[in-house]
Motif scaffolding. Structure first.
Motif, mmCIF file in Angstrom:
data_model
loop_
_atom_site.group_PDB
_atom_site.id
_atom_site.type_symbol
_atom_site.label_atom_id
_atom_site.label_comp_id
_atom_site.label_asym_id
_atom_site.label_seq_id
_atom_site.Cartn_x
_atom_site.Cartn_y
_atom_site.Cartn_z
ATOM 1 N N VAL A 77 -5.370 -0.607 -8.499
ATOM 2 C CA VAL A 77 -6.287 0.733 -7.749
ATOM 3 C C VAL A 77 -7.401 0.035 -7.051
ATOM 4 O O VAL A 77 -7.957 -0.993 -6.894
ATOM 5 C CB VAL A 77 -6.931 1.321 -8.975
ATOM 6 C CG1 VAL A 77 -5.897 2.109 -9.817
ATOM 7 C CG2 VAL A 77 -8.083 0.613 -9.609
ATOM 8 N N ASP A 127 -0.055 9.098 -8.173
ATOM 9 C CA ASP A 127 0.688 8.132 -7.471
ATOM 10 C C ASP A 127 0.936 6.769 -8.189
ATOM 11 O O ASP A 127 2.178 6.093 -7.969
ATOM 12 C CB ASP A 127 -0.604 7.741 -6.383
ATOM 13 C CG ASP A 127 -0.636 8.699 -5.452
ATOM 14 O OD1 ASP A 127 0.081 9.446 -5.225
ATOM 15 O OD2 ASP A 127 -1.486 8.595 -4.601
ATOM 16 N N GLN A 128 0.212 6.701 -9.283
ATOM 17 C CA GLN A 128 0.764 5.291 -9.898
ATOM 18 C C GLN A 128 1.987 5.654 -10.795
ATOM 19 O O GLN A 128 2.801 4.713 -10.864
ATOM 20 C CB GLN A 128 -0.584 5.187 -11.162
ATOM 21 C CG GLN A 128 -1.751 4.676 -10.412
ATOM 22 C CD GLN A 128 -3.002 4.978 -11.007
ATOM 23 O OE1 GLN A 128 -2.819 5.362 -12.354
ATOM 24 N NE2 GLN A 128 -4.062 4.752 -10.517
ATOM 25 N N THR A 156 -3.068 1.416 -5.047
ATOM 26 C CA THR A 156 -2.886 2.811 -5.104
ATOM 27 C C THR A 156 -4.399 3.169 -5.244
ATOM 28 O O THR A 156 -5.532 2.525 -5.501
ATOM 29 C CB THR A 156 -2.548 3.436 -6.621
ATOM 30 O OG1 THR A 156 -3.298 3.058 -7.554
ATOM 31 C CG2 THR A 156 -1.090 2.962 -6.653
ATOM 32 N N MET A 171 1.697 -2.332 -6.302
ATOM 33 C CA MET A 171 1.512 -1.354 -5.278
ATOM 34 C C MET A 171 -0.064 -1.416 -5.544
ATOM 35 O O MET A 171 -0.793 -1.331 -6.425
ATOM 36 C CB MET A 171 2.022 -0.001 -5.819
ATOM 37 C CG MET A 171 3.524 0.325 -5.330
ATOM 38 S SD MET A 171 3.971 1.731 -5.271
ATOM 39 C CE MET A 171 5.071 1.788 -4.187
ATOM 40 N N GLN A 210 -5.612 8.354 -8.960
ATOM 41 C CA GLN A 210 -4.574 9.245 -8.445
ATOM 42 C C GLN A 210 -3.642 8.442 -9.480
ATOM 43 O O GLN A 210 -2.440 7.941 -9.339
ATOM 44 C CB GLN A 210 -4.168 8.377 -7.031
ATOM 45 C CG GLN A 210 -5.463 9.085 -6.179
ATOM 46 C CD GLN A 210 -5.457 10.655 -6.229
ATOM 47 O OE1 GLN A 210 -4.527 11.395 -5.947
ATOM 48 N NE2 GLN A 210 -6.750 11.156 -6.040
ATOM 49 N N ASP A 265 0.912 -1.132 -0.094
ATOM 50 C CA ASP A 265 -0.035 0.076 0.028
ATOM 51 C C ASP A 265 0.748 1.258 0.019
ATOM 52 O O ASP A 265 2.057 1.052 0.262
ATOM 53 C CB ASP A 265 -0.839 -0.013 1.464
ATOM 54 C CG ASP A 265 -1.964 1.247 1.172
ATOM 55 O OD1 ASP A 265 -2.234 1.570 0.025
ATOM 56 O OD2 ASP A 265 -2.554 1.563 2.161
ATOM 57 N N LEU A 266 0.410 2.376 -0.355
ATOM 58 C CA LEU A 266 1.286 3.604 -0.501
ATOM 59 C C LEU A 266 1.269 4.411 0.863
ATOM 60 O O LEU A 266 2.053 4.673 1.320
ATOM 61 C CB LEU A 266 0.658 4.477 -1.477
ATOM 62 C CG LEU A 266 0.738 4.147 -2.995
ATOM 63 C CD1 LEU A 266 0.377 5.229 -4.189
ATOM 64 C CD2 LEU A 266 2.380 4.108 -3.189
ATOM 65 N N ASP A 312 6.201 5.736 4.261
ATOM 66 C CA ASP A 312 5.127 5.476 2.856
ATOM 67 C C ASP A 312 5.569 4.504 1.998
ATOM 68 O O ASP A 312 6.874 3.871 1.828
ATOM 69 C CB ASP A 312 4.906 7.076 2.302
ATOM 70 C CG ASP A 312 6.238 7.397 1.408
ATOM 71 O OD1 ASP A 312 6.507 6.881 0.570
ATOM 72 O OD2 ASP A 312 6.885 8.209 2.248
ATOM 73 N N TYR A 358 0.592 -1.792 -10.625
ATOM 74 C CA TYR A 358 -0.065 -1.472 -9.664
ATOM 75 C C TYR A 358 -1.624 -1.838 -9.739
ATOM 76 O O TYR A 358 -2.017 -2.122 -10.818
ATOM 77 C CB TYR A 358 0.074 0.063 -9.461
ATOM 78 C CG TYR A 358 -0.610 0.751 -10.818
ATOM 79 C CD1 TYR A 358 -1.888 1.120 -11.037
ATOM 80 C CD2 TYR A 358 0.418 1.268 -11.728
ATOM 81 C CE1 TYR A 358 -2.424 1.766 -12.067
ATOM 82 C CE2 TYR A 358 -0.337 1.677 -12.841
ATOM 83 C CZ TYR A 358 -1.573 2.071 -13.028
ATOM 84 O OH TYR A 358 -2.129 2.614 -14.275
ATOM 85 N N GLY A 392 4.704 5.462 -8.030
ATOM 86 C CA GLY A 392 4.994 4.092 -7.662
ATOM 87 C C GLY A 392 6.077 3.397 -8.613
ATOM 88 O O GLY A 392 6.869 2.853 -8.291
#
Length: 227
Positions: A100, A86-87, A79, A77, A83, A52-53, A59, A98, A90
């Motif tokens: 979501v 964030d992706q 996310t 990840m 976002q 997780d972020l 973090d 990732y 990451g």
């Protein structure tokens, strides 16, 4: 059984993921803090990190960068939806992919399977054990430069023994490999193939030196096979 390390501080979501993936045959370990990941990885083995972020302690971006400094462990990840930054961040931190949130279980499973497949080493194309040489693509076997005329099952079993040269291979492993069935204590088909292989390798029938019988364990090919 692949081992997945899940790092997620949402207890309810973590429980759902753990239950779902365990039901699919995976081994799961769970941490809830980012600063616990590196100490854990230094002590234990995982095949994939599900990260997780937004985590307490450290973090997910920072965790991923630190993990990349010590390992090429696949990182997937988690996310937040939409976002995109964030992706991107990451992936730039070293994540391989990732998923979501909210997590769609089938999508999560598919991404995990894809990453684990990519992480597997490419299958060997050739094996050499002393004067024994095997080529998988054309199913060619030679001993001392001379070709061996092997059936499909003979070649496959010889390949299995050569992959584990110096180690005993059980009848159960042989039957699973050749026929996809478990050894029931009565099926002697693996023994018959071993007997044929010994003959073609020039092994003495009463005191074989190339494929040895390991009492109560199975059969073992020597690491150095001579002609």
């Amino acid at each position: 059984m692949p081992h997945i390390l899940l790092v997620e501080d949402d207890a309810a979501l973590a429980a759902l993921i753990v239950d779902y993936l365990r039901a699919k045959g995976y081994q799961l370990s769970h941490l809830s803090r980012g600063d616990e990941v590196l100490p854990w990885l230094r002590q234990q083995r995982a095949d994939l990190l599900l990260l997780d972020l937004m985590l307490p302690g450290l973090d997910g971006f920072s965790v991923c960068r630190l993990v990349r400094g010590i390992s090429n462990l696949p990182v997937l990840m988690l996310t937040a939806r939409n976002q995109h930054l964030d992706q991107i961040d990451g992936l730039e931190s070293g994540a391989d992919d990732y998923v979501v949130k909210p997590v769609e279980p089938r999508v999560l499973l598919a991404r995990i399977q894809a990453l684990l497949r990519r992480a597997q080493p490419a299958p060997l194309a050739e094996l050499t054990r002393g004067q024994l040489h095997l080529q998988r693509s054309c199913r060619r076997a030679t001993l001392g430069g001379q070709p061996l005329e092997l059936t499909h099952s003979e070649f496959e079993l010889l390949w299995l023994l050569a992959e584990h040269a110096g180690q005993a291979v059980s009848r159960d492993t042989m039957l699973q490999y050749l026929r996809g069935i478990e050894f029931d204590g009565l099926d002697r088909s693996a023994d018959v193939v071993v007997s044929r292989l010994r003959r073609k390798l020039g092994d003495h029938p009463k005191s074989p030196e190339k494929i040895k019988t390991v009492w109560c364990q199975g059969y073992m090919l020597l690491p150095e096979v001579s002609a």
